[in-house]
Write a protein that holds these residues in place. Structure first.
Motif, PDB file in Angstrom:
ATOM      1  N   ARG A  88       5.823  48.496  14.371  1.00 39.53           N
ATOM      2  CA  ARG A  88       4.811  47.646  13.742  1.00 39.53           C
ATOM      3  C   ARG A  88       5.517  46.459  13.113  1.00 39.53           C
ATOM      4  O   ARG A  88       6.727  46.448  12.961  1.00 39.53           O
ATOM      5  N   VAL A  89       4.728  45.490  12.661  1.00 37.83           N
ATOM      6  CA  VAL A  89       5.275  44.314  11.984  1.00 37.83           C
ATOM      7  C   VAL A  89       4.672  44.235  10.595  1.00 37.83           C
ATOM      8  O   VAL A  89       3.451  44.348  10.436  1.00 37.83           O
ATOM      9  N   ALA A  90       5.520  44.059   9.591  1.00 40.19           N
ATOM     10  CA  ALA A  90       5.070  43.852   8.207  1.00 40.19           C
ATOM     11  C   ALA A  90       5.989  42.819   7.580  1.00 40.19           C
ATOM     12  O   ALA A  90       7.213  42.909   7.707  1.00 40.19           O
ATOM     13  N   GLY A  91       5.407  41.835   6.939  1.00 42.36           N
ATOM     14  CA  GLY A  91       6.221  40.793   6.314  1.00 42.36           C
ATOM     15  C   GLY A  91       7.132  40.084   7.288  1.00 42.36           C
ATOM     16  O   GLY A  91       8.210  39.635   6.923  1.00 42.36           O
ATOM     17  N   GLY A  92       6.704  40.007   8.527  1.00 39.64           N
ATOM     18  CA  GLY A  92       7.505  39.336   9.552  1.00 39.64           C
ATOM     19  C   GLY A  92       8.660  40.180  10.082  1.00 39.64           C
ATOM     20  O   GLY A  92       9.471  39.695  10.868  1.00 39.64           O
ATOM     21  N   ILE A  93       8.737  41.448   9.689  1.00 42.37           N
ATOM     22  CA  ILE A  93       9.811  42.336  10.129  1.00 42.37           C
ATOM     23  C   ILE A  93       9.229  43.429  11.021  1.00 42.37           C
ATOM     24  O   ILE A  93       8.286  44.113  10.643  1.00 42.37           O
ATOM     25  N   ARG A  94       9.801  43.578  12.201  1.00 43.33           N
ATOM     26  CA  ARG A  94       9.382  44.643  13.118  1.00 43.33           C
ATOM     27  C   ARG A  94      10.191  45.892  12.782  1.00 43.33           C
ATOM     28  O   ARG A  94      11.413  45.837  12.655  1.00 43.33           O
ATOM     29  N   TYR A  95       9.501  47.022  12.613  1.00 43.84           N
ATOM     30  CA  TYR A  95      10.193  48.258  12.250  1.00 43.84           C
ATOM     31  C   TYR A  95       9.548  49.460  12.946  1.00 43.84           C
ATOM     32  O   TYR A  95       8.367  49.447  13.279  1.00 43.84           O
ATOM     33  N   GLY A 101      10.245  61.903  10.775  1.00 39.49           N
ATOM     34  CA  GLY A 101       9.594  61.204   9.676  1.00 39.49           C
ATOM     35  C   GLY A 101       8.692  60.092  10.157  1.00 39.49           C
ATOM     36  O   GLY A 101       8.810  59.614  11.284  1.00 39.49           O
ATOM     37  N   THR A 102       7.792  59.711   9.271  1.00 39.99           N
ATOM     38  CA  THR A 102       6.857  58.622   9.534  1.00 39.99           C
ATOM     39  C   THR A 102       6.899  57.652   8.370  1.00 39.99           C
ATOM     40  O   THR A 102       6.822  58.077   7.211  1.00 39.99           O
ATOM     41  N   ILE A 103       7.036  56.382   8.671  1.00 37.56           N
ATOM     42  CA  ILE A 103       6.975  55.339   7.651  1.00 37.56           C
ATOM     43  C   ILE A 103       5.544  54.833   7.631  1.00 37.56           C
ATOM     44  O   ILE A 103       5.060  54.289   8.619  1.00 37.56           O
ATOM     45  N   GLU A 104       4.877  55.041   6.534  1.00 39.44           N
ATOM     46  CA  GLU A 104       3.467  54.663   6.436  1.00 39.44           C
ATOM     47  C   GLU A 104       3.261  53.271   5.869  1.00 39.44           C
ATOM     48  O   GLU A 104       2.244  52.633   6.132  1.00 39.44           O
ATOM     49  N   SER A 105       4.206  52.783   5.046  1.00 41.17           N
ATOM     50  CA  SER A 105       4.080  51.443   4.485  1.00 41.17           C
ATOM     51  C   SER A 105       5.447  50.941   4.048  1.00 41.17           C
ATOM     52  O   SER A 105       6.368  51.728   3.843  1.00 41.17           O
ATOM     53  N   LEU A 106       5.555  49.628   3.911  1.00 39.94           N
ATOM     54  CA  LEU A 106       6.768  48.980   3.419  1.00 39.94           C
ATOM     55  C   LEU A 106       6.392  48.053   2.262  1.00 39.94           C
ATOM     56  O   LEU A 106       5.311  47.456   2.263  1.00 39.94           O
ATOM     57  N   GLU A 107       7.300  47.951   1.313  1.00 38.52           N
ATOM     58  CA  GLU A 107       7.136  46.980   0.228  1.00 38.52           C
ATOM     59  C   GLU A 107       8.379  46.114   0.205  1.00 38.52           C
ATOM     60  O   GLU A 107       9.490  46.600   0.389  1.00 38.52           O
TER      61      GLU A 107
END
Length: 95
Positions: free
Chosen positions: A57-64, A84-90
């Motif tokens: 996915r992309v968040a804050g312009g970063i694909r992860y 594991g699952t990453i559900e959100s990034l800050e």
């Protein structure tokens, strides 16, 4: 190595480790393999190890990658010991 994989090595204080990065057609890293990981035990031993990454996915312009797993490739068979699952990034979080 080829257009979808690259080998990298790092050396620090005389110790060199390395592994192979594998990429899909979208240039996302989907797997990392190494023979330089030590598994705890008596005695500790080097066993092939891999990390798998998927569902980018992309968040804050970063694909992860949002799903990851780590696997020991033991002689008796593979042991995936973490998923594991990453559900959100800050970003830029202040304490």
């Amino acid at each position: 190595m080829d257009e979808r994989s690259a080998r990298a090595e790092l050396t620090y204080k005389g110790i060199t480790v390395g592994g192979t990065f594998h990429f899909n057609d979208a240039d996302e890293m989907v797997r990392f393999d190494t023979n330089d990981r030590w598994q705890d035990g008596e005695p500790p031993r080097k066993i092939p190890w891999s990390a798998h990454l998927e569902d980018y996915r992309v968040a804050g312009g970063i694909r992860y990658a949002t799903r990851v797993s780590a696997t020991w490739h033991e002689p008796a068979g593979d042991l995936t010991y973490v998923t594991g699952t990453i559900e959100s990034l800050e970003f830029n979080v202040k304490d």
